[in-house]
Design an enzyme around this catalytic site. Sequence first.
Site, PDB file in Angstrom:
ATOM      1  CE  LYS A 242       3.836   5.224  -9.464  1.00 29.96           C
ATOM      2  NZ  LYS A 242       5.244   4.844  -9.179  1.00 29.96           N
TER       3      LYS A 242
ATOM      4  CG  HIS B 237     -35.770 -19.846 -13.482  1.00 29.71           C
ATOM      5  ND1 HIS B 237     -35.027 -20.803 -12.836  1.00 29.71           N
ATOM      6  CD2 HIS B 237     -37.019 -19.939 -12.970  1.00 29.71           C
ATOM      7  CE1 HIS B 237     -35.784 -21.451 -11.971  1.00 29.71           C
ATOM      8  NE2 HIS B 237     -37.001 -20.941 -12.028  1.00 29.71           N
TER       9      HIS B 237
ATOM     10  CG  ASN C 255      13.750   3.918   2.754  1.00 27.42           C
ATOM     11  OD1 ASN C 255      12.982   4.445   3.545  1.00 27.42           O
ATOM     12  ND2 ASN C 255      13.999   4.420   1.547  1.00 27.42           N
TER      13      ASN C 255
ATOM     14  CE1 TYR D 275       8.731   8.824  -1.477  1.00 24.92           C
ATOM     15  CE2 TYR D 275       9.241   6.556  -0.895  1.00 24.92           C
ATOM     16  CZ  TYR D 275       9.644   7.865  -1.082  1.00 24.92           C
ATOM     17  OH  TYR D 275      10.955   8.206  -0.878  1.00 24.92           O
ATOM     18  N   GLY D 276       2.685   8.014  -2.873  1.00 25.88           N
ATOM     19  CA  GLY D 276       1.375   7.701  -3.422  1.00 25.88           C
ATOM     20  C   GLY D 276       1.268   6.314  -4.009  1.00 25.88           C
ATOM     21  CG  ASP D 277       4.801   4.485  -5.558  1.00 28.86           C
ATOM     22  OD1 ASP D 277       5.041   4.690  -4.354  1.00 28.86           O
ATOM     23  OD2 ASP D 277       5.672   4.547  -6.452  1.00 28.86           O
TER      24      ASP D 277
ATOM     25  CG  LEU E 164       5.725  12.737  -1.572  1.00 32.80           C
ATOM     26  CD1 LEU E 164       7.190  12.362  -1.450  1.00 32.80           C
ATOM     27  CD2 LEU E 164       5.543  14.248  -1.619  1.00 32.80           C
TER      28      LEU E 164
END
EC number: 2.7.7.23
Length: 437
Positions: free
Chosen positions: A22, A340, A164, A96-98, A8
């Site tokens: 997000k 260098h 949850n 959940y995508g987050d 989701l």
Amino acid sequence: MHNTAVILAAGLGTRMKSSRPKVLHHIAGRPMLAHLLAACKTAFAATVVVTGPDMDEVARAAAPHPTVIQRERLGTAHAALAAADHFGAGAVTLVYGDNPLVTGPTLQRLGARLGAGDAALVLLGTRPPEPGAFGRIIGPAGFAERIVEFADATEAERAVGLCNVGGFSAAAADMRRWLGNIGNDNAKGEYYLTDLVAVARAEGASVAVVEAPWDECRGVNSRAELAAAEAAMQSRLRAAALAAGVTMTAPETVFLAADTALAADVTIEPHVVFGPGVTVGPDVTIRAFSHLEGCAISAGAIIGPYARLRPGSDIGAGAHVGNFVELKAARLGAGAKANHLTYLGDAEIGPRANIGAGTITCNYDGFAKHRTTIGADAFIGSDVALVAPVSVGDRAIIAAGSVITDPVAADALALARGRQVEKPGRAAELRMTKGKR
């Protein structure tokens, strides 16, 4: 049986205060969505991503996985139902995508618990160190009778540590039916995925709980939570590297990408940053304050300190890239050294070549990039500009301070600088002249 994951990812993420969706914010060098897709690939036969309107970037990031659009943002259950045609005939898991830190093994545990046969719905739970406002999972050990939102919980229910965090598995037919039965009789008029438990229990179904570590279940809804998730992911990546035989003298200062590949006996000094796409062979030493991305480093090479390897860099076995040296789309042959203050871009450096301090490959003419080729065992003196396209043959020597614009043959000595002129006594005359003014 064909099992499907549904991610989701339709949320706007307003608390991120960003124009970017997000799920496309990065953790360990890749979008949150990519972490979930990688985890789902190990646990499911198919994955579908639910996006919202005008989220083409998310659809592109999800490819080649199919996407469906939640036309109206009416809650998480409504989003899941939008993907119902993709559930198939097996089991379906909603994530959940987050929640980007959940691992493939944990997702597999959800499916295995469902397959045990004593529960029709399985949800993911965790025990945060500070449960705060999380919904509490209420029920006997290993099972859920209900999810109580913090605002509605009694003091006794608030004392429950099991929370949850999203993640639900059920047979596809059950999931379709239960999602369709979820109502929106709440303050926001939305359809909430957490109501799955109540709907399933109303049918007499048993609901089981799979517990996962808190660091797998962190949600990301703000920049602060993004930073916390990054820290958790870095701890996970560092621990895996150490367990695989990598030495880090100060692990907490080393930042890895999700795809960083480190062989055994690599040594990493403090304050090293790995961007995406880095592969490091055995017995390599990466010294402090180096930054690497999109590069390959072969066995026994020494990088840094303060080195920068940009995409397309390929460091041969035993080669040295020293302090304040930058490579981009350049191959440094086995045993070659650039120790260098050097820039090597769009270049091919032969084995055992020695690149002096201050050498620059002038690879861009303002319109296009051009390549520089330096042969095996060549010696490039200090403060040399190599104006590409140009080549230097095997074993050639370039005198310090030269600007090389033409090919240099093998075994040749090339000088391209003004001849030194000395005027005896002139310094004393200048002092006298200046002193009188």
